[in-house]
Structure formats: C-alpha cells, structure tokens
Design a protein around this motif. Structure first.
Motif, PDB file in Angstrom:
ATOM      1  N   GLU A   1      -4.791   6.139   2.362  1.00  0.00           N
ATOM      2  CA  GLU A   1      -4.198   5.773   1.061  1.00  0.00           C
ATOM      3  C   GLU A   1      -4.170   6.976   0.122  1.00  0.00           C
ATOM      4  OE1 GLU A   1      -2.716   3.017  -0.101  1.00  0.00           O
ATOM      5  OE2 GLU A   1      -2.937   2.009   1.811  1.00  0.00           O
ATOM      6  N   ARG A   2      -5.265   7.728   0.083  1.00  0.00           N
ATOM      7  CA  ARG A   2      -5.317   8.920  -0.783  1.00  0.00           C
ATOM      8  C   ARG A   2      -4.263   9.938  -0.358  1.00  0.00           C
ATOM      9  NH1 ARG A   2     -10.709   8.674   0.198  1.00  0.00           N
ATOM     10  NH2 ARG A   2     -10.627  10.556   1.471  1.00  0.00           N
ATOM     11  N   LEU A   3      -4.182  10.185   0.943  1.00  0.00           N
ATOM     12  CA  LEU A   3      -3.204  11.160   1.438  1.00  0.00           C
ATOM     13  C   LEU A   3      -1.772  10.687   1.209  1.00  0.00           C
ATOM     14  CD1 LEU A   3      -4.971  12.149   4.761  1.00  0.00           C
ATOM     15  CD2 LEU A   3      -4.613  13.629   2.775  1.00  0.00           C
ATOM     16  N   ALA A   4      -1.536   9.390   1.364  1.00  0.00           N
ATOM     17  CA  ALA A   4      -0.191   8.847   1.177  1.00  0.00           C
ATOM     18  C   ALA A   4       0.243   8.936  -0.281  1.00  0.00           C
ATOM     19  CB  ALA A   4      -0.128   7.404   1.655  1.00  0.00           C
ATOM     20  N   SER A   5      -0.683   8.706  -1.193  1.00  0.00           N
ATOM     21  CA  SER A   5      -0.303   8.776  -2.607  1.00  0.00           C
ATOM     22  C   SER A   5      -0.017  10.215  -3.036  1.00  0.00           C
ATOM     23  CB  SER A   5      -1.382   8.145  -3.485  1.00  0.00           C
ATOM     24  OG  SER A   5      -2.597   8.836  -3.329  1.00  0.00           O
TER      25      SER A   5
ATOM     26  N   GLU B   1       4.403   2.345   2.036  1.00  0.00           N
ATOM     27  CA  GLU B   1       5.547   2.880   1.292  1.00  0.00           C
ATOM     28  C   GLU B   1       5.926   4.262   1.820  1.00  0.00           C
ATOM     29  OE1 GLU B   1       8.704   3.291  -1.208  1.00  0.00           O
ATOM     30  OE2 GLU B   1       7.613   1.496  -0.634  1.00  0.00           O
ATOM     31  N   LEU B   2       4.927   5.110   2.075  1.00  0.00           N
ATOM     32  CA  LEU B   2       5.215   6.440   2.619  1.00  0.00           C
ATOM     33  C   LEU B   2       5.858   6.325   3.996  1.00  0.00           C
ATOM     34  CD1 LEU B   2       4.994   9.543   2.424  1.00  0.00           C
ATOM     35  CD2 LEU B   2       2.812   9.332   3.613  1.00  0.00           C
ATOM     36  N   LEU B   3       5.347   5.449   4.849  1.00  0.00           N
ATOM     37  CA  LEU B   3       5.927   5.287   6.188  1.00  0.00           C
ATOM     38  C   LEU B   3       7.356   4.759   6.118  1.00  0.00           C
ATOM     39  CD1 LEU B   3       2.936   3.957   8.304  1.00  0.00           C
ATOM     40  CD2 LEU B   3       3.783   6.291   8.067  1.00  0.00           C
ATOM     41  N   ARG B   4       7.639   3.883   5.163  1.00  0.00           N
ATOM     42  CA  ARG B   4       9.013   3.394   4.976  1.00  0.00           C
ATOM     43  C   ARG B   4       9.937   4.554   4.587  1.00  0.00           C
ATOM     44  NH1 ARG B   4      12.228   2.042   1.103  1.00  0.00           N
ATOM     45  NH2 ARG B   4      10.747   2.322  -0.574  1.00  0.00           N
ATOM     46  N   GLN B   5       9.465   5.401   3.680  1.00  0.00           N
ATOM     47  CA  GLN B   5      10.265   6.554   3.257  1.00  0.00           C
ATOM     48  C   GLN B   5      10.412   7.575   4.389  1.00  0.00           C
ATOM     49  OE1 GLN B   5       8.280   8.005  -0.239  1.00  0.00           O
ATOM     50  NE2 GLN B   5       8.853   6.232  -1.471  1.00  0.00           N
ATOM     51  N   VAL B   6       9.357   7.771   5.165  1.00  0.00           N
ATOM     52  CA  VAL B   6       9.415   8.704   6.297  1.00  0.00           C
ATOM     53  C   VAL B   6      10.400   8.188   7.342  1.00  0.00           C
ATOM     54  CG1 VAL B   6       8.091   9.601   8.262  1.00  0.00           C
ATOM     55  CG2 VAL B   6       7.154   9.755   5.963  1.00  0.00           C
TER      56      VAL B   6
ATOM     57  N   ASP C   1      -3.808  13.357  11.933  1.00  0.00           N
ATOM     58  CA  ASP C   1      -3.685  11.993  12.470  1.00  0.00           C
ATOM     59  C   ASP C   1      -4.255  10.903  11.559  1.00  0.00           C
ATOM     60  OD1 ASP C   1      -2.373  12.969  14.658  1.00  0.00           O
ATOM     61  OD2 ASP C   1      -4.136  12.999  15.942  1.00  0.00           O
ATOM     62  N   ALA C   2      -4.296  11.131  10.266  1.00  0.00           N
ATOM     63  CA  ALA C   2      -4.840  10.124   9.348  1.00  0.00           C
ATOM     64  C   ALA C   2      -3.987   8.861   9.326  1.00  0.00           C
ATOM     65  CB  ALA C   2      -4.945  10.703   7.940  1.00  0.00           C
ATOM     66  N   PHE C   3      -2.678   9.002   9.284  1.00  0.00           N
ATOM     67  CA  PHE C   3      -1.803   7.829   9.194  1.00  0.00           C
ATOM     68  C   PHE C   3      -1.739   7.065  10.512  1.00  0.00           C
ATOM     69  CE2 PHE C   3       0.106  10.751   5.964  1.00  0.00           C
ATOM     70  CZ  PHE C   3      -0.432  10.092   4.873  1.00  0.00           C
ATOM     71  N   ALA C   4      -1.676   7.785  11.615  1.00  0.00           N
ATOM     72  CA  ALA C   4      -1.644   7.116  12.923  1.00  0.00           C
ATOM     73  C   ALA C   4      -2.948   6.368  13.172  1.00  0.00           C
ATOM     74  CB  ALA C   4      -1.392   8.131  14.028  1.00  0.00           C
ATOM     75  N   THR C   5      -4.063   6.970  12.795  1.00  0.00           N
ATOM     76  CA  THR C   5      -5.355   6.306  12.974  1.00  0.00           C
ATOM     77  C   THR C   5      -5.460   5.088  12.059  1.00  0.00           C
ATOM     78  OG1 THR C   5      -6.333   8.449  13.509  1.00  0.00           O
ATOM     79  CG2 THR C   5      -7.848   6.665  12.970  1.00  0.00           C
ATOM     80  N   ALA C   6      -5.026   5.230  10.823  1.00  0.00           N
ATOM     81  CA  ALA C   6      -5.059   4.090   9.894  1.00  0.00           C
ATOM     82  C   ALA C   6      -4.180   2.960  10.407  1.00  0.00           C
ATOM     83  CB  ALA C   6      -4.609   4.525   8.506  1.00  0.00           C
TER      84      ALA C   6
ATOM     85  N   SER D   1       0.827  -1.204   0.000  1.00  0.00           N
ATOM     86  CA  SER D   1       0.000   0.000   0.000  1.00  0.00           C
ATOM     87  C   SER D   1       0.860   1.253   0.000  1.00  0.00           C
ATOM     88  CB  SER D   1      -0.931   0.003   1.215  1.00  0.00           C
ATOM     89  OG  SER D   1      -0.194   0.268   2.383  1.00  0.00           O
ATOM     90  N   SER D   2       0.247   2.340  -0.454  1.00  0.00           N
ATOM     91  CA  SER D   2       0.980   3.600  -0.491  1.00  0.00           C
ATOM     92  C   SER D   2       1.239   4.123   0.924  1.00  0.00           C
ATOM     93  CB  SER D   2       0.225   4.628  -1.331  1.00  0.00           C
ATOM     94  OG  SER D   2      -1.107   4.748  -0.915  1.00  0.00           O
ATOM     95  N   VAL D   3       0.394   3.762   1.891  1.00  0.00           N
ATOM     96  CA  VAL D   3       0.646   4.177   3.276  1.00  0.00           C
ATOM     97  C   VAL D   3       1.927   3.522   3.782  1.00  0.00           C
ATOM     98  CG1 VAL D   3      -0.183   4.080   5.655  1.00  0.00           C
ATOM     99  CG2 VAL D   3      -1.778   4.619   3.820  1.00  0.00           C
TER     100      VAL D   3
END
Length: 187
Positions: A138-142, A29-34, A114-119, A25-27
C-alpha cells in the motif's frame, strides 16, 4: 446441518476478483492503471512495428494506381491504413492482462522487489507476515505511478521510416494522377 461443498478454484478466484473490484486500495488502483498503461505500451510497440509495412502497402497501392488505369487505389490505400489502425485499437482495448502480470510489471518498473506480486499472492491470507506485506505494498502503491512503472517505448528509427513513407504517400495522393485522364477517356 450438512456443509456446502468446497468451492472450486474458479469459484474462489472469481470471489477474489469481486472482492478486489470492491476494494478501493491504492494497490488495486495502481494495478488498474498499470493494466491500462500496459495496453497502451503494447499498442505503441505493435503500432510502431506495423506502421512501416502499412505505409509501404499504401505506397504500393498508390504507385499501382499511377502505373495502371486501375480505379480506386487511393481509397484502397486509405482503407488499408484505417483498417490497420482500427484493428490495433480494438485488440489493444480487449487485450486481457491478468493481475499477476500487472503486478510483475509494476514491481519491475518501480523496482519494488516483488512487493505487489507478493501482496497479490497473500491477499486474503491469515499468515502473520501477510499484513506487513500488504501494508508495504500500500505504501509503495501510493508513492508509485503507472507512468513510472511502464514506459511507452519509442522506436525512433521505425518512426523515421514511417514518416518518410507517409510523406511519399501524401505526395502521391496530392499530386495529379496521370491515369485519371486515361480513365476519363475510356468511360
């Protein structure tokens, strides 16, 4: 048939991490990059804080080598700075950054409320709201990037001090040392 015993918290968390690693998922992938960007930002911050002290120590060693016939101060200064840089790089590479820390950093930097933490908390949940929360994340991460989420701080004053000290170190290394002749006479 007997039921297997319930999973422990550690086993459950390990299973979640394995599923997350397989989830493209893009979430994730974004967290890995973060996570990688947080390591880089940490290394930059600590490096900028330690660099003036390392440059000062190298300058003191080189000045000591000019004031006394003590041999090897130039190499000691080089080894000191190199050891500091290597230690910083190793610690930054192995610095553990949990998912929730990366998610909070991404939320804060991208202002996602808090979208990513909640997800992350609702991952694998059957709650009715979980699917909508995951879709929003997912939308925000992409649309987001780790560079936008985690800025790398630049402390100009520390860099100016480090640059000045480093210039003095280079000058002491390149200029002839009067103690070289004294050491040659003694041997």
């Amino acid at each position: 048939p007997p039921r297997p015993p319930p999973a422990t918290v550690d086993e459950t968390r390990a299973g979640e991490l394995r599923r997350a690693a397989r989830d493209p998922s893009s979430v994730n992938e974004l967290l890995r990059q973060v996570r990688r960007r947080l390591r880089w930002a940490w290394a930059a911050t600590i490096g900028q804080a330690l660099a003036p002290a390392l440059a000062t120590a190298a300058l003191v060693l080189l000045a000591l080598g000019r004031a006394t016939p003590l041999p090897g101060t130039g190499w000691a200064a080089v080894l000191l700075v190199a050891a500091g840089a290597v230690a910083l790089a190793v610690v930054a590479a192995v610095l553990p950054i949990p998912d929730h820390v990366a998610a909070r950093a991404a939320d804060r930097g991208l202002a996602t409320k808090d979208a990513f933490a909640t997800a992350l908390e609702l991952r694998g949940s059957d709650a009715p709201l979980a699917e909508r929360v995951q879709a929003r994340a997912e939308r925000l991460a992409s649309a987001g990037t780790a560079v936008g989420a985690v800025p790398v701080p630049l402390h100009r004053r520390r860099l100016a001090i480090t640059s000045s000290l480093s210039a003095m170190v280079v000058a002491l290394v390149l200029l002839p040392n009067p103690q070289t002749a004294a050491r040659a006479r003694r041997s």
